[in-house]
Design an enzyme around this catalytic site. Structure first.
Site, PDB file in Angstrom:
ATOM      1  N   LYS A  14       0.853  -1.192   0.000  1.00  0.00           N
ATOM      2  CA  LYS A  14       0.000   0.000   0.000  1.00  0.00           C
ATOM      3  C   LYS A  14       0.892   1.247   0.000  1.00  0.00           C
ATOM      4  O   LYS A  14       1.531   1.576   0.999  1.00  0.00           O
ATOM      5  CB  LYS A  14      -0.897   0.060   1.232  1.00  0.00           C
ATOM      6  CG  LYS A  14      -1.898   1.207   1.119  1.00  0.00           C
ATOM      7  CD  LYS A  14      -2.494   1.629   2.446  1.00  0.00           C
ATOM      8  CE  LYS A  14      -1.704   2.675   3.172  1.00  0.00           C
ATOM      9  NZ  LYS A  14      -1.670   3.991   2.517  1.00  0.00           N
ATOM     10  N   THR A  33       7.131   8.017  13.228  1.00  0.00           N
ATOM     11  CA  THR A  33       7.176   7.251  14.473  1.00  0.00           C
ATOM     12  C   THR A  33       5.768   7.104  15.055  1.00  0.00           C
ATOM     13  O   THR A  33       5.402   6.027  15.549  1.00  0.00           O
ATOM     14  CB  THR A  33       8.131   7.938  15.472  1.00  0.00           C
ATOM     15  OG1 THR A  33       9.444   7.887  14.908  1.00  0.00           O
ATOM     16  CG2 THR A  33       8.153   7.235  16.813  1.00  0.00           C
ATOM     17  N   GLU A  48      10.544   1.265   9.932  1.00  0.00           N
ATOM     18  CA  GLU A  48      11.553   2.294   9.614  1.00  0.00           C
ATOM     19  C   GLU A  48      10.877   3.634   9.843  1.00  0.00           C
ATOM     20  O   GLU A  48       9.999   4.015   9.074  1.00  0.00           O
ATOM     21  CB  GLU A  48      11.998   2.160   8.144  1.00  0.00           C
ATOM     22  CG  GLU A  48      12.693   0.851   7.805  1.00  0.00           C
ATOM     23  CD  GLU A  48      14.116   0.782   8.332  1.00  0.00           C
ATOM     24  OE1 GLU A  48      14.553   1.702   9.053  1.00  0.00           O
ATOM     25  OE2 GLU A  48      14.787  -0.217   8.023  1.00  0.00           O
ATOM     26  N   CYS A  78      14.082  11.005   5.912  1.00  0.00           N
ATOM     27  CA  CYS A  78      14.222  10.502   7.279  1.00  0.00           C
ATOM     28  C   CYS A  78      15.630  10.723   7.788  1.00  0.00           C
ATOM     29  O   CYS A  78      15.847  11.027   8.946  1.00  0.00           O
ATOM     30  CB  CYS A  78      13.864   9.020   7.315  1.00  0.00           C
ATOM     31  SG  CYS A  78      14.776   8.021   6.132  1.00  0.00           S
ATOM     32  N   GLU A 115      11.124  16.951  14.469  1.00  0.00           N
ATOM     33  CA  GLU A 115      11.463  16.635  13.078  1.00  0.00           C
ATOM     34  C   GLU A 115      10.558  17.446  12.150  1.00  0.00           C
ATOM     35  O   GLU A 115       9.445  17.024  11.849  1.00  0.00           O
ATOM     36  CB  GLU A 115      11.229  15.129  12.821  1.00  0.00           C
ATOM     37  CG  GLU A 115      11.626  14.685  11.445  1.00  0.00           C
ATOM     38  CD  GLU A 115      11.152  13.262  11.063  1.00  0.00           C
ATOM     39  OE1 GLU A 115      10.039  12.883  11.445  1.00  0.00           O
ATOM     40  OE2 GLU A 115      11.888  12.580  10.341  1.00  0.00           O
TER      41      GLU A 115
HETATM   42  P1  NAD Z   1       3.044   8.482   7.696  1.00  0.00           P
HETATM   43  O1  NAD Z   1       3.420   7.739   8.912  1.00  0.00           O
HETATM   44  O2  NAD Z   1       2.065   9.589   7.800  1.00  0.00           O
HETATM   45  O3  NAD Z   1       2.474   7.510   6.572  1.00  0.00           O
HETATM   46  C1  NAD Z   1       3.195   6.387   6.105  1.00  0.00           C
HETATM   47  C2  NAD Z   1       2.227   5.357   5.576  1.00  0.00           C
HETATM   48  O4  NAD Z   1       1.450   4.859   6.655  1.00  0.00           O
HETATM   49  C3  NAD Z   1       1.229   5.877   4.539  1.00  0.00           C
HETATM   50  O5  NAD Z   1       1.073   4.889   3.535  1.00  0.00           O
HETATM   51  C4  NAD Z   1      -0.046   6.018   5.356  1.00  0.00           C
HETATM   52  O6  NAD Z   1      -1.227   5.933   4.572  1.00  0.00           O
HETATM   53  C5  NAD Z   1       0.071   4.846   6.311  1.00  0.00           C
HETATM   54  N1  NAD Z   1      -0.707   4.962   7.549  1.00  0.00           N
HETATM   55  C6  NAD Z   1      -1.147   6.069   8.173  1.00  0.00           C
HETATM   56  N2  NAD Z   1      -1.806   5.747   9.298  1.00  0.00           N
HETATM   57  C7  NAD Z   1      -1.765   4.401   9.413  1.00  0.00           C
HETATM   58  C8  NAD Z   1      -2.227   3.474  10.395  1.00  0.00           C
HETATM   59  N3  NAD Z   1      -2.888   3.871  11.485  1.00  0.00           N
HETATM   60  N4  NAD Z   1      -1.942   2.158  10.201  1.00  0.00           N
HETATM   61  C9  NAD Z   1      -1.241   1.741   9.129  1.00  0.00           C
HETATM   62  N5  NAD Z   1      -0.802   2.577   8.162  1.00  0.00           N
HETATM   63  C10 NAD Z   1      -1.059   3.890   8.304  1.00  0.00           C
HETATM   64  O7  NAD Z   1       4.452   8.995   7.118  1.00  0.00           O
HETATM   65  P2  NAD Z   1       4.698   9.984   5.913  1.00  0.00           P
HETATM   66  O8  NAD Z   1       4.270  11.353   6.373  1.00  0.00           O
HETATM   67  O9  NAD Z   1       4.173   9.399   4.661  1.00  0.00           O
HETATM   68  O10 NAD Z   1       6.308   9.950   5.819  1.00  0.00           O
HETATM   69  C11 NAD Z   1       7.126  10.802   6.557  1.00  0.00           C
HETATM   70  C12 NAD Z   1       7.704  10.099   7.785  1.00  0.00           C
HETATM   71  O11 NAD Z   1       8.337   8.902   7.398  1.00  0.00           O
HETATM   72  C13 NAD Z   1       8.777  10.919   8.479  1.00  0.00           C
HETATM   73  O12 NAD Z   1       8.620  10.849   9.879  1.00  0.00           O
HETATM   74  C14 NAD Z   1      10.069  10.242   8.083  1.00  0.00           C
HETATM   75  O13 NAD Z   1      11.148  10.438   8.967  1.00  0.00           O
HETATM   76  C15 NAD Z   1       9.638   8.818   7.978  1.00  0.00           C
HETATM   77  N6  NAD Z   1      10.522   8.063   7.088  1.00  0.00           N
HETATM   78  C16 NAD Z   1      11.329   7.105   7.628  1.00  0.00           C
HETATM   79  C17 NAD Z   1      12.208   6.410   6.823  1.00  0.00           C
HETATM   80  C18 NAD Z   1      13.099   5.335   7.383  1.00  0.00           C
HETATM   81  O14 NAD Z   1      13.558   4.512   6.618  1.00  0.00           O
HETATM   82  N7  NAD Z   1      13.343   5.286   8.675  1.00  0.00           N
HETATM   83  C19 NAD Z   1      12.254   6.673   5.461  1.00  0.00           C
HETATM   84  C20 NAD Z   1      11.416   7.643   4.946  1.00  0.00           C
HETATM   85  C21 NAD Z   1      10.535   8.322   5.769  1.00  0.00           C
END
Ligand code: NAD
Length: 485
Positions: A179, A232, A252, A286, A384
């Site tokens: 997804k 997170t 991640e 990230c 962040e």
């Molecule tokens: P997000 O957590 O808002 O969304 C990520 C995914 O999770 C999306 O597909 C979203 O639809 C889904 N999602 C949202 N709520 C959910 C739930 N309750 N259950 C399951 N899935 C759900 O993150 P984002 O805003 O898309 O990305 C930015 C964040 O990602 C930043 O905090 C960044 O640091 C982190 N990030 C981490 C890494 C890493 O490898 N550690 C890499 C890239 C981004």
């Protein structure tokens, strides 16, 4: 193994999901927007529980055949996905820029990386480990596939972070339901379509939807593992949802990576490196350097060199060839980044560069902003922002800067910069982070484990350690002398 596509894939339209190797729609749809223009560029299916159930069922039907294939065949097919993607790389790069906003160089890095990852992860395997083999007894550790994996990805590197999950999951013998983020689903939808005649039906499914679909995937009783990249906060929700069925998890998550700059750096030479450490992908990274700790002896010179270099980088539509930094990817993130600007102003911080957002711009553009020595306790240093506003902070004492760098619940990455290699390594070894880069940053490899300490994640991606996370280990013991105890 190159196997040209027999499909007529149009990357510009007809965005469907892929379930059981076939295009799939949903009862309703939602729109995807180009962040540089705020124009709608696509309409995509919004999957309900019914489409998710179909995808999971298809993945289970495919699992016995896929997992029973010799690993060499699975590796060859995964590598062939990379070949297929390479044939269409130009189109995918343009589509990635359109949906995500990133400039050409970033799109090349991401699509090029996706191709490389398919090919390199396809060279990895987890052969049986013989623990003991004597005349009377043999003990073997095996790595068996889990079953159906659910992958949930974010909007900052939409295709690469999906590939980091798809490739190892399939090589290890699992089938997968992916997804993508609702803000950037297009490249992932098209990737599945592109290979729908290459892989057996049901091996690689993509469903499209919002956060609620993510929750359903995390809770789904027939999914055995969640590979998640995102914030997170969401990672904690995924963990809670997944607990009902004790799913395996790779999480991640976010970070607040410190960069420690020693007094022996050459400010002019280091400035471009530090700039890109922080602002690559418009700081929606990230692993971006999110706090720059600059030694007091060189603080003013490094700050001024950073300001001068930043002025040379154009912020604009990623589709324009001279753009260095694109827009913020989506409206909620734009609103969040604006809060950090407002907070810095309210706290009376000094802006060495930027600070004013022109809200009348056609897209979600934010100027590169450098904040001059805000307090360690400010939100900008502690949180962040995930956007192009960077705090520069002074330090003088080595133990103190290490303590400040580690004083966070996150632990994703960190960098140390300086001419004294022994000193940067000594500092680097004391930092609590999954990746510590010394005099470099953003270097990843399919052979290098990547993951977070503390609340930046659980488990890792890439390398054999990452591949192991797509397996159950099994101890297989044989008493070679039947009847003996
Ligand atoms: P997000 O957590 O808002 O969304 C990520 C995914 O999770 C999306 O597909 C979203 O639809 C889904 N999602 C949202 N709520 C959910 C739930 N309750 N259950 C399951 N899935 C759900 O993150 P984002 O805003 O898309 O990305 C930015 C964040 O990602 C930043 O905090 C960044 O640091 C982190 N990030 C981490 C890494 C890493 O490898 N550690 C890499 C890239 C981004």
């Amino acid at each position: 193994m190159t196997q040209p596509s027999t499909l007529d894939v149009d990357l510009d339209r007809d965005y469907t999901m892929t379930i059981d190797g076939e295009p799939a729609t949903a009862p309703s749809t939602f729109e995807v927007v180009n962040p540089a223009t705020r124009e709608v560029i696509a309409t995509v299916p919004d999957a309900t529980a019914a489409e998710l159930d179909e995808a999971v069922a298809a993945a289970w039907r495919a699992f016995p055949g896929w997992s029973a294939r010799p690993i060499e065949e699975r590796q060859a097919l995964v590598s062939a996905i990379g070949d297929r993607l390479e044939e269409h790389a130009e189109g995918f790069m343009a589509l990635l820029t359109r949906e995500q906003g990133k400039p050409r160089a970033g799109a090349e890095w991401e699509v090029g990386g996706s191709i490389a990852w398919f090919r390199e992860i396809a060279k990895q395997s987890l052969p049986d480990e013989i623990v003991e083999d004597g005349p009377e007894r043999r003990v073997v550790t095996r790595f068996t596939p889990l079953g159906v994996v659910g992958a949930i990805t974010p909007w900052n590197f939409p295709i690469l972070l999906a590939v980091w999950k798809i490739a190892p999951a399939l090589v290890a013998g699992n089938t997968i339901v992916v997804k993508p983020s609702p803000f950037t689903p297009l490249t992932t939808l098209k990737l599945a379509e592109l290979v729908s005649d290459l892989l057996p039906p049901g091996v690689f499914n993509v469903v499209c939807g919002g956060d609620d679909l993510g929750r359903r995937i995390s809770e789904h009783p027939d999914i055995r593992k969640i590979a998640f990249t995102g914030s997170t906060e969401t990672g904690k929700r995924v963990m809670a949802s997944a607990s009902g069925t004790l799913k395996r998890l790779t999480l991640e998550l976010g970070g607040n990576d410190p960069a420690i700059v020693l007094p022996d750096v050459d400010p002019e030479r280091i400035a471009p490196q530090l700039f890109w450490a922080a602002f690559q992908n418009n700081a929606q990274f990230c692993n971006a350097a999110k706090r720059l700790y600059i030694h007091a002896d060189v603080y003013d010179a490094v700050r001024d060199a950073l300001v001068a270099y930043a002025r040379t980088v154009k912020v604009g539509d990623g589709a324009e060839s001279d753009t260095g930094l694109g827009p913020i990817q989506n409206a909620p993130q734009y609103e969040k980044v604006k809060e950090y600007f407002a907070d810095s102003r309210a706290q009376g911080h000094t802006f060495a560069l930027g600070g004013e957002i022109d809200e009348s711009a056609p897209g979600w553009f934010v100027p590169v902003t450098l904040v001059d020595d805000p307090p360690e306790t400010s939100r900008l240093v502690r949180e962040e922002p995930f956007g192009p506003i960077l705090p520069l902070v002074r330090w003088t004492d080595e133990d103190d800067v290490i303590a400040r760098a580690n004083d966070t619940d996150w632990g994703l990455g960190a960098t140390v910069w300086g001419a004294d290699l022994e000193r940067i390594e000594r500092i680097g070894r004391r930092l609590e982070a999954g990746t510590v880069w010394l005099n470099e940053v953003h270097q990843y490899s399919p052979y290098q484990a990547f993951g977070g300490h503390k609340q930046s994640g659980i488990g890792c991606e890439n390398s054999l350690h990452g591949l192991t996370e797509y397996t159950n280990w099994q101890s297989l013991t044989l008493n070679k002398v039947p009847g003996s105890v």
